[in-house]
Motif scaffolding. Sequence first.
Motif, short mmCIF file in Angstrom:
data_model
loop_
_atom_site.label_atom_id
_atom_site.label_comp_id
_atom_site.label_asym_id
_atom_site.label_seq_id
_atom_site.Cartn_x
_atom_site.Cartn_y
_atom_site.Cartn_z
N GLY A 83 0.80 -1.22 0.00
CA GLY A 83 0.00 0.00 0.00
C GLY A 83 0.83 1.26 0.00
O GLY A 83 0.43 2.27 0.60
N ARG A 84 1.98 1.23 -0.68
CA ARG A 84 2.86 2.40 -0.70
C ARG A 84 3.33 2.71 -2.12
O ARG A 84 3.48 1.79 -2.95
N VAL A 85 3.60 3.97 -2.36
CA VAL A 85 4.24 4.40 -3.60
C VAL A 85 5.75 4.39 -3.39
O VAL A 85 6.24 4.89 -2.37
N VAL A 86 6.47 3.81 -4.33
CA VAL A 86 7.93 3.73 -4.26
C VAL A 86 8.51 4.70 -5.28
O VAL A 86 8.07 4.73 -6.44
N MET A 87 9.52 5.47 -4.86
CA MET A 87 10.21 6.39 -5.77
C MET A 87 11.71 6.10 -5.73
O MET A 87 12.28 5.86 -4.66
N PHE A 88 12.33 6.13 -6.93
CA PHE A 88 13.78 5.95 -6.99
C PHE A 88 14.39 6.97 -7.93
O PHE A 88 13.90 7.21 -9.04
N GLY A 89 15.54 7.54 -7.48
CA GLY A 89 16.39 8.36 -8.33
C GLY A 89 15.75 9.64 -8.82
O GLY A 89 14.86 10.21 -8.20
N GLY A 90 16.24 10.11 -9.95
CA GLY A 90 15.82 11.38 -10.52
C GLY A 90 17.02 12.28 -10.76
O GLY A 90 18.18 11.90 -10.53
N LEU A 91 16.73 13.48 -11.21
CA LEU A 91 17.77 14.44 -11.59
C LEU A 91 17.56 15.75 -10.86
O LEU A 91 16.46 16.30 -10.85
N THR A 92 18.63 16.25 -10.23
CA THR A 92 18.60 17.56 -9.58
C THR A 92 19.54 18.51 -10.31
O THR A 92 20.23 18.11 -11.25
N ALA A 93 19.58 19.73 -9.84
CA ALA A 93 20.47 20.71 -10.46
C ALA A 93 21.93 20.34 -10.26
O ALA A 93 22.80 20.79 -11.02
N THR A 94 22.23 19.51 -9.26
CA THR A 94 23.62 19.17 -8.96
C THR A 94 24.01 17.77 -9.41
O THR A 94 25.18 17.40 -9.31
N GLY A 95 23.05 16.98 -9.89
CA GLY A 95 23.44 15.65 -10.34
C GLY A 95 22.31 14.64 -10.28
O GLY A 95 21.16 14.97 -10.00
N THR A 96 22.68 13.39 -10.54
CA THR A 96 21.73 12.28 -10.60
C THR A 96 21.65 11.61 -9.23
O THR A 96 22.65 11.50 -8.52
N LEU A 97 20.47 11.13 -8.88
CA LEU A 97 20.23 10.56 -7.56
C LEU A 97 20.10 9.05 -7.61
O LEU A 97 19.80 8.47 -8.65
N ALA A 98 20.28 8.42 -6.43
CA ALA A 98 20.11 6.97 -6.27
C ALA A 98 19.41 6.67 -4.96
O ALA A 98 19.66 5.63 -4.34
#
Length: 760
Positions: free
Chosen positions: A204-219
């Motif tokens: 019953g949860r939404v999972v989020m991974f990573g993405g892009l910010t102004a300073t770099g890529t996330l993990a």
Amino acid sequence: MNRAPSALVLLLGGIAVGLLASPSTAQPIPDPAIGWVPLLQQTQPMRHPMCGFDPSTGRGFVYEINNYARPEIYQWNGAEWIGSPAASRPTGRRAPALAFDSHRGRAVMFGGFAPHILQMDTWEWDGRDWQRLSLPRSPAARRSHSMVFDEARGEVLLFGGLGGQNTALGDTWVFDGITWTERTPQQFPAPRSDAALAFDSARGRVVMFGGLTATGTLADTWEWDGSDWIERSPAHAPSRRFLAGMTFDSTRQRTVLLGGLAGSGPLPMDVWEWDGVDWSARPSVAGPSARSGHATFYDPIRGRVVVHGGTTDPVGSPTFGDTAESDTWTWDPATGNWQRRTPLMPPLRNGPAMVTDTARGRCVLFGGFGVSNSNSNQLAVDTWVWDGAQWAELHTPHPAPTMFDLPAVYDAARDQVVVWIPGEPASTWLFDGTDWQRATPAHSPDSRSAFALAYDPLRAETVLYGGAAFGAGALAETWVWNGVDWQQRAPIHSPGPRSGCALGWDPALGELLLYGGSDGSSPVFQTWTWNGVDWTERQPVHDPGWMASPRLVEDPGRGALVLVGQALGVPDYRSLWEWDGVDWAPLDAPSLPPVPQAFAVAVDPVRARPIQFGGASSAGGYSPNTLILSDTPAGTTTYGAGCAGTAGSPQLLPSGRPALGTPFQLELVDVPALAPAAVLCCLAAGTGSLGPCRLLVDPVTEIVTLHFAADAHGLGIMPLDVPNAPALAGATMFCQAAAMDTGVPLGVVLSGAVRITLGD
């Protein structure tokens, strides 16, 4: 002529059964209509397609708006993509987001970037059309945001994206079908764009991974519980990425992450799974090329992760964001194996040429403006062949000549393709089945456009007529290619100045037939024939009218000469006419798809019927399919509804198209796990009942009953591979399934039914 096959044998799932007509009760099969039907289908190339899965239909879907996309949602039935045209559509844009609201049966799209303008509009797709919603409140305009449907709370969740000045956003919004509401969680992820979202229905949860910010890529990994974001700290994690594909495998209760983009370029299609505690890498054998922005959804009926489209460009490349793929792959979580599900096809193109090489039993396609896997036009130099079943690229020592919307012929006497290309100077090109070479004739027609070209097999000559000289108007010249040189003829009679006309071989008359065109100031509706010495005007009672992109092609299967083109002034209406040696007659073709302009047409070497590829539609986009002209099109129609059982109302769904010589199957869904089941196929539909259930087939006309069992997830699959038996073309049968269900008083439930028509 009604077709009711008698004493024919149909191989159903490897079982031979008689397909017997019953004059008293069998459903009559109507006379077939002539129409173009797909032999092979593909979607437009899609660089960042949006997607979802509709459990009510058992179909996944993809959609993208770009310069070359048709206004269609493509639905995946487990075997092929089928376009669903819409009367209206959202305005063109890049990087919107979409989620499928399974409670309301609606796909919801928000935002994106139209030329120079960020959007903040909300649209819904109801399975038939798009509608723009008028809402009291909305998130700020943005692009590259992430959306998913939160099944536990019945609302679409939106996070982040890029706002004005490409500012990364970190706000959280939900949409309940009536209005947008901003949430104010105590904790929240860093502002970002292009993060991957999926809903974990087991937890019953939404999972989020990573993405892009102004300073770099996330993990990083985050979860949304309906009121707050919670950062997770797994022992293992995928590498940093954005524009990854992510979906939830409801069968194995795992969130699946695939591919994406890192700072250096697209990542290999690595597969990772999240179990709610930690990430683990999964095997991925022989999968798609490295890419990002691909559509990813889980197909619970077939137990596969589906991946479609995306882009293979690295960040910073000149074509980043422009190239697009059109291939579809499925990943089997049980084995880790990938399977390519879409056939290899020529890249989409406008204005190609295609001829039938009768010596080798194949069609040869070349030329035109090809989109390739990019949304920028480029003159194509590749050569493809069609053998009646599949396309293959020929890697010739020399490239094909560049050309657009020009005719070509196959010279059977000399076993070569002949192409005349206008220019300064004009050029003649030959293809011997292996390589291209430029001929060096002593003479050649002057440069011109919109000329007609056809091969005369009786006299072993290629004939060129008319055209429009640059700056000088329509021409009335007749030229002949004899395999060595061009010669201008001086017939006593002539059709007169003509451009944009159609020219083709009439085997019944033993002459070339010319129709239509323009004299430079107005359309001409005359019909002429060429006997190798002179032109003769024919006097038919009817004429097909004025057409753009007219093509004359033989239909050996029906012993006819067919004229096909676009009726000018009537967008997307295909004129289809037949010449019987004396008069023109229109062909009834209600099933025709939107007409492309500058398409290629030839004769299929196996079916002896006209085949079509390429061209551009006025609705937008290049035609992606390989079509054949058929009076016995294969098709399926579902009708009726199943009766309610403990697992829902069973549905019997066709997967694929029941074309002769192709795999086809029926899938039974929403029945109890491991339930014994059967499919009853009959010659006629029924109107009876079995307790509270409707009997939708007529058992008196039974063809066969096939027994099987549902799997642990309530899915039953029954292969009905169709043999390549021409006598079965046009045959129709009606199928309905039954399954045991001990939780209902009758002890059995019936599904809805499927009408199946065998054919091309």
